[in-house]
Design a protein around this motif. Sequence first.
Motif, PDB file in Angstrom:
ATOM      1  N   VAL A 157       0.838  -1.204   0.000  1.00  0.00           N
ATOM      2  CA  VAL A 157       0.000   0.000   0.000  1.00  0.00           C
ATOM      3  C   VAL A 157       0.869   1.249   0.000  1.00  0.00           C
ATOM      4  CG1 VAL A 157      -1.661   1.338   1.342  1.00  0.00           C
ATOM      5  CG2 VAL A 157      -1.984  -1.117   1.076  1.00  0.00           C
ATOM      6  N   GLY A 158       1.924   1.252   0.817  1.00  0.00           N
ATOM      7  CA  GLY A 158       2.788   2.420   0.904  1.00  0.00           C
ATOM      8  C   GLY A 158       3.521   2.710  -0.382  1.00  0.00           C
ATOM      9  N   ALA A 159       4.066   1.680  -1.011  1.00  0.00           N
ATOM     10  CA  ALA A 159       4.819   1.874  -2.240  1.00  0.00           C
ATOM     11  C   ALA A 159       3.926   2.383  -3.366  1.00  0.00           C
ATOM     12  CB  ALA A 159       5.506   0.580  -2.651  1.00  0.00           C
ATOM     13  N   ILE A 160       2.764   1.759  -3.541  1.00  0.00           N
ATOM     14  CA  ILE A 160       1.885   2.142  -4.647  1.00  0.00           C
ATOM     15  C   ILE A 160       1.374   3.567  -4.478  1.00  0.00           C
ATOM     16  CG2 ILE A 160      -0.329   1.672  -5.760  1.00  0.00           C
ATOM     17  CD1 ILE A 160       0.179  -1.306  -5.197  1.00  0.00           C
ATOM     18  N   THR A 161       0.879   3.880  -3.279  1.00  0.00           N
ATOM     19  CA  THR A 161       0.286   5.205  -3.074  1.00  0.00           C
ATOM     20  C   THR A 161       1.321   6.318  -3.085  1.00  0.00           C
ATOM     21  OG1 THR A 161       0.365   4.864  -0.673  1.00  0.00           O
ATOM     22  CG2 THR A 161      -1.689   4.309  -1.802  1.00  0.00           C
ATOM     23  N   ALA A 162       2.576   5.994  -2.824  1.00  0.00           N
ATOM     24  CA  ALA A 162       3.628   7.012  -2.878  1.00  0.00           C
ATOM     25  C   ALA A 162       4.142   7.238  -4.297  1.00  0.00           C
ATOM     26  CB  ALA A 162       4.793   6.613  -1.971  1.00  0.00           C
ATOM     27  N   GLY A 202      -3.876  -0.993  -2.442  1.00  0.00           N
ATOM     28  CA  GLY A 202      -2.951   0.086  -2.780  1.00  0.00           C
ATOM     29  C   GLY A 202      -3.391   0.802  -4.041  1.00  0.00           C
ATOM     30  N   CYS A 203      -3.846   0.039  -5.034  1.00  0.00           N
ATOM     31  CA  CYS A 203      -4.351   0.653  -6.262  1.00  0.00           C
ATOM     32  C   CYS A 203      -5.550   1.545  -5.975  1.00  0.00           C
ATOM     33  CB  CYS A 203      -4.736  -0.431  -7.266  1.00  0.00           C
ATOM     34  SG  CYS A 203      -3.359  -1.406  -7.913  1.00  0.00           S
ATOM     35  N   ARG A 204      -6.484   1.047  -5.189  1.00  0.00           N
ATOM     36  CA  ARG A 204      -7.691   1.822  -4.885  1.00  0.00           C
ATOM     37  C   ARG A 204      -7.364   3.099  -4.119  1.00  0.00           C
ATOM     38  NH1 ARG A 204     -11.298  -3.369  -2.815  1.00  0.00           N
ATOM     39  NH2 ARG A 204     -11.950  -4.133  -4.880  1.00  0.00           N
ATOM     40  N   LEU A 205      -6.485   2.976  -3.145  1.00  0.00           N
ATOM     41  CA  LEU A 205      -6.166   4.125  -2.300  1.00  0.00           C
ATOM     42  C   LEU A 205      -5.313   5.164  -3.012  1.00  0.00           C
ATOM     43  CD1 LEU A 205      -5.429   2.227   1.033  1.00  0.00           C
ATOM     44  CD2 LEU A 205      -7.360   3.751   0.586  1.00  0.00           C
ATOM     45  N   SER A 206      -4.661   4.786  -4.094  1.00  0.00           N
ATOM     46  CA  SER A 206      -3.773   5.719  -4.793  1.00  0.00           C
ATOM     47  C   SER A 206      -4.529   6.827  -5.494  1.00  0.00           C
ATOM     48  CB  SER A 206      -2.947   4.959  -5.829  1.00  0.00           C
ATOM     49  OG  SER A 206      -3.758   4.565  -6.924  1.00  0.00           O
ATOM     50  N   ARG A 207      -5.798   6.588  -5.831  1.00  0.00           N
ATOM     51  CA  ARG A 207      -6.639   7.506  -6.594  1.00  0.00           C
ATOM     52  C   ARG A 207      -6.203   7.622  -8.048  1.00  0.00           C
ATOM     53  NH1 ARG A 207      -7.728  12.392  -2.148  1.00  0.00           N
ATOM     54  NH2 ARG A 207      -8.476  11.011  -0.495  1.00  0.00           N
ATOM     55  N   ALA A 208      -5.300   6.764  -8.466  1.00  0.00           N
ATOM     56  CA  ALA A 208      -4.941   6.704  -9.873  1.00  0.00           C
ATOM     57  C   ALA A 208      -6.045   5.973 -10.642  1.00  0.00           C
ATOM     58  CB  ALA A 208      -3.614   5.970 -10.040  1.00  0.00           C
ATOM     59  N   HIS A 209      -6.015   6.114 -11.973  1.00  0.00           N
ATOM     60  CA  HIS A 209      -6.929   5.340 -12.821  1.00  0.00           C
ATOM     61  C   HIS A 209      -6.389   3.918 -12.908  1.00  0.00           C
ATOM     62  CE1 HIS A 209      -9.654   4.157 -15.937  1.00  0.00           C
ATOM     63  NE2 HIS A 209      -8.688   3.992 -16.841  1.00  0.00           N
ATOM     64  N   GLY A 269      -0.662   8.642  -8.292  1.00  0.00           N
ATOM     65  CA  GLY A 269      -1.817   9.317  -7.702  1.00  0.00           C
ATOM     66  C   GLY A 269      -2.757   9.782  -8.793  1.00  0.00           C
ATOM     67  N   ARG A 270      -3.518  10.818  -8.508  1.00  0.00           N
ATOM     68  CA  ARG A 270      -4.475  11.347  -9.483  1.00  0.00           C
ATOM     69  C   ARG A 270      -3.743  11.695 -10.783  1.00  0.00           C
ATOM     70  NH1 ARG A 270      -9.376  12.478  -7.066  1.00  0.00           N
ATOM     71  NH2 ARG A 270      -9.355  12.907  -4.815  1.00  0.00           N
ATOM     72  N   GLY A 271      -4.365  11.348 -11.899  1.00  0.00           N
ATOM     73  CA  GLY A 271      -3.774  11.625 -13.197  1.00  0.00           C
ATOM     74  C   GLY A 271      -2.826  10.555 -13.679  1.00  0.00           C
ATOM     75  N   ASP A 272      -2.575   9.559 -12.837  1.00  0.00           N
ATOM     76  CA  ASP A 272      -1.667   8.473 -13.202  1.00  0.00           C
ATOM     77  C   ASP A 272      -2.455   7.212 -13.541  1.00  0.00           C
ATOM     78  OD1 ASP A 272       0.460  10.181 -12.679  1.00  0.00           O
ATOM     79  OD2 ASP A 272       0.617   9.536 -10.595  1.00  0.00           O
ATOM     80  N   LEU A 273      -1.745   6.219 -14.078  1.00  0.00           N
ATOM     81  CA  LEU A 273      -2.360   4.974 -14.505  1.00  0.00           C
ATOM     82  C   LEU A 273      -1.709   3.796 -13.795  1.00  0.00           C
ATOM     83  CD1 LEU A 273      -4.140   3.268 -16.523  1.00  0.00           C
ATOM     84  CD2 LEU A 273      -2.157   3.326 -18.070  1.00  0.00           C
ATOM     85  N   ILE A 274      -2.542   2.880 -13.304  1.00  0.00           N
ATOM     86  CA  ILE A 274      -2.065   1.599 -12.791  1.00  0.00           C
ATOM     87  C   ILE A 274      -2.679   0.494 -13.635  1.00  0.00           C
ATOM     88  CG2 ILE A 274      -2.056  -0.002 -10.854  1.00  0.00           C
ATOM     89  CD1 ILE A 274      -2.285   2.343  -8.965  1.00  0.00           C
ATOM     90  N   VAL A 275      -1.853  -0.461 -14.031  1.00  0.00           N
ATOM     91  CA  VAL A 275      -2.351  -1.650 -14.715  1.00  0.00           C
ATOM     92  C   VAL A 275      -2.068  -2.837 -13.800  1.00  0.00           C
ATOM     93  CG1 VAL A 275      -2.360  -3.045 -16.795  1.00  0.00           C
ATOM     94  CG2 VAL A 275      -1.819  -0.597 -16.935  1.00  0.00           C
ATOM     95  N   SER A 276      -3.121  -3.505 -13.372  1.00  0.00           N
ATOM     96  CA  SER A 276      -3.020  -4.643 -12.479  1.00  0.00           C
ATOM     97  C   SER A 276      -3.686  -5.834 -13.137  1.00  0.00           C
ATOM     98  CB  SER A 276      -3.691  -4.307 -11.142  1.00  0.00           C
ATOM     99  OG  SER A 276      -3.627  -5.390 -10.244  1.00  0.00           O
ATOM    100  N   ILE A 333      10.353   7.290   2.222  1.00  0.00           N
ATOM    101  CA  ILE A 333      10.493   7.838   3.574  1.00  0.00           C
ATOM    102  C   ILE A 333       9.748   9.165   3.689  1.00  0.00           C
ATOM    103  CG2 ILE A 333      12.153   8.851   5.197  1.00  0.00           C
ATOM    104  CD1 ILE A 333      14.131   6.673   4.292  1.00  0.00           C
ATOM    105  N   ASP A 334       9.754   9.951   2.617  1.00  0.00           N
ATOM    106  CA  ASP A 334       9.081  11.242   2.621  1.00  0.00           C
ATOM    107  C   ASP A 334       7.592  11.162   2.340  1.00  0.00           C
ATOM    108  OD1 ASP A 334      11.338  12.730   3.215  1.00  0.00           O
ATOM    109  OD2 ASP A 334      11.792  13.219   1.125  1.00  0.00           O
ATOM    110  N   ARG A 335       7.159  10.134   1.555  1.00  0.00           N
ATOM    111  CA  ARG A 335       5.808  10.188   1.023  1.00  0.00           C
ATOM    112  C   ARG A 335       4.907   8.998   1.351  1.00  0.00           C
ATOM    113  NH1 ARG A 335       5.324  13.886  -3.169  1.00  0.00           N
ATOM    114  NH2 ARG A 335       3.100  13.490  -2.905  1.00  0.00           N
ATOM    115  N   ALA A 336       5.452   7.879   1.776  1.00  0.00           N
ATOM    116  CA  ALA A 336       4.616   6.690   2.014  1.00  0.00           C
ATOM    117  C   ALA A 336       3.916   6.794   3.366  1.00  0.00           C
ATOM    118  CB  ALA A 336       5.462   5.425   1.944  1.00  0.00           C
ATOM    119  N   ARG A 337       2.620   7.018   3.353  1.00  0.00           N
ATOM    120  CA  ARG A 337       1.880   7.246   4.589  1.00  0.00           C
ATOM    121  C   ARG A 337       1.943   6.065   5.564  1.00  0.00           C
ATOM    122  NH1 ARG A 337      -1.607  11.590   4.616  1.00  0.00           N
ATOM    123  NH2 ARG A 337      -3.169  10.501   5.860  1.00  0.00           N
ATOM    124  N   PRO A 338       1.857   4.800   5.102  1.00  0.00           N
ATOM    125  CA  PRO A 338       1.970   3.688   6.053  1.00  0.00           C
ATOM    126  C   PRO A 338       3.341   3.598   6.717  1.00  0.00           C
ATOM    127  CG  PRO A 338       0.909   2.955   4.038  1.00  0.00           C
ATOM    128  CD  PRO A 338       1.473   4.317   3.758  1.00  0.00           C
TER     129      PRO A 338
END
Length: 391
Positions: free
Chosen positions: A118-123, A144-151, A126-133, A264-269
Amino acid sequence: MSSAISTPPAARVVADPLAWLTDDAAVRAAAGLHRELLVRQADSQDLNLASNDYLGLSGHPDVIAGAQRAVADFGAGATASRLVVGTTAAHLDFENEIADFLGWPAALCFSSGYLANVGAITALVGRGDLIVSDTGTHASLIDGCRLSRAHVVVVGRGDVEGVAQALRTNPFRRALVVTDSVYSIDGEPAPVAELYATASGAGAALLVDEAHALGVRGPGGRGLVAELGLSGAPGLIVTTVMSKSLGAQGGVVLASQLVRDHLIDRARPFIFDTGLNPAAVGAAHAALGILRANPDLPQRLRVNAARLAARCGGDEPAAAVVSLIIGDPHRAVAIAAGCRAEGVLVGCFRPPSVPQGTSRLRLTARADLDEQTIDHVAAVVNHVRAQVMSS
């Protein structure tokens, strides 16, 4: 001034807003999807083929001693997030050791493999980006995909062409392809090399979850990514866990130093969670040392998995998992319960963990099992399965 005691108004009667849970529980039970916690006692003599302790190291004396040393040195808990005072010398020592072992510039520990994904994906997106799973990815990758807010575009399991088409036809600022390297339900490997080539060719990064490959596949148990010669490759991020072959607890992200610094700077978990407890770090570090010193353990594990599959009538396994499809969830539960009554613990996977109609037994081999034990397990499973399926 009156000394009379006032009487509070009668309590207002309202409908219980959670009453719907009763009906929901009845629906789950009727579908064979009710779950109960199975308590494992300290003195249990059951043969455990339901865990992910692939190398049998969770109870190894050196692993237990590693946990005890860490507790003696740093206490029972990390006491704070890793950005405050939750990073101990033990964390850094383990991160350096596992990065070196797996052939990566850097590693970063999380409190679980779930949080690492979850931490790696969401960091990273984000919005405006694409994930292919794909449809075979673990729940932690899905969340992690859902929480990222990416498409998010979901393709069939191992569908390389589907990934390529999604990258061609969907606009993106940044893109990330995510996959398990070895699928957790049946132990089958994903086409990681092809996915990496496809992602790289389209300007996308690839995240590979090696939870079920560490200690199982690759040279000395270094995983499928190492087996394919991709360790440290640009645009590739690997996650893995300390809770399976290393017999402890925790998750790890392996990548470039630049990615580690970003997490370290951006991964919320990572930022907001209490650091992984020292005992788990110490145990995992000791287990990693055992794996380094015994590079034959993964091969021993795979031989045992092949023998177990052959005895139980399963397909030739590519990793540690032997998957026996039953179909009906009620029957799958009954077989698992019957095996447990005979002193053999096996996994029972039902929807939503698996597709409808494919409820199954999931047996996990271990490197520390002998042939006689495997044959006994198979005899119990085959006997109980035949009884339940004929009833």
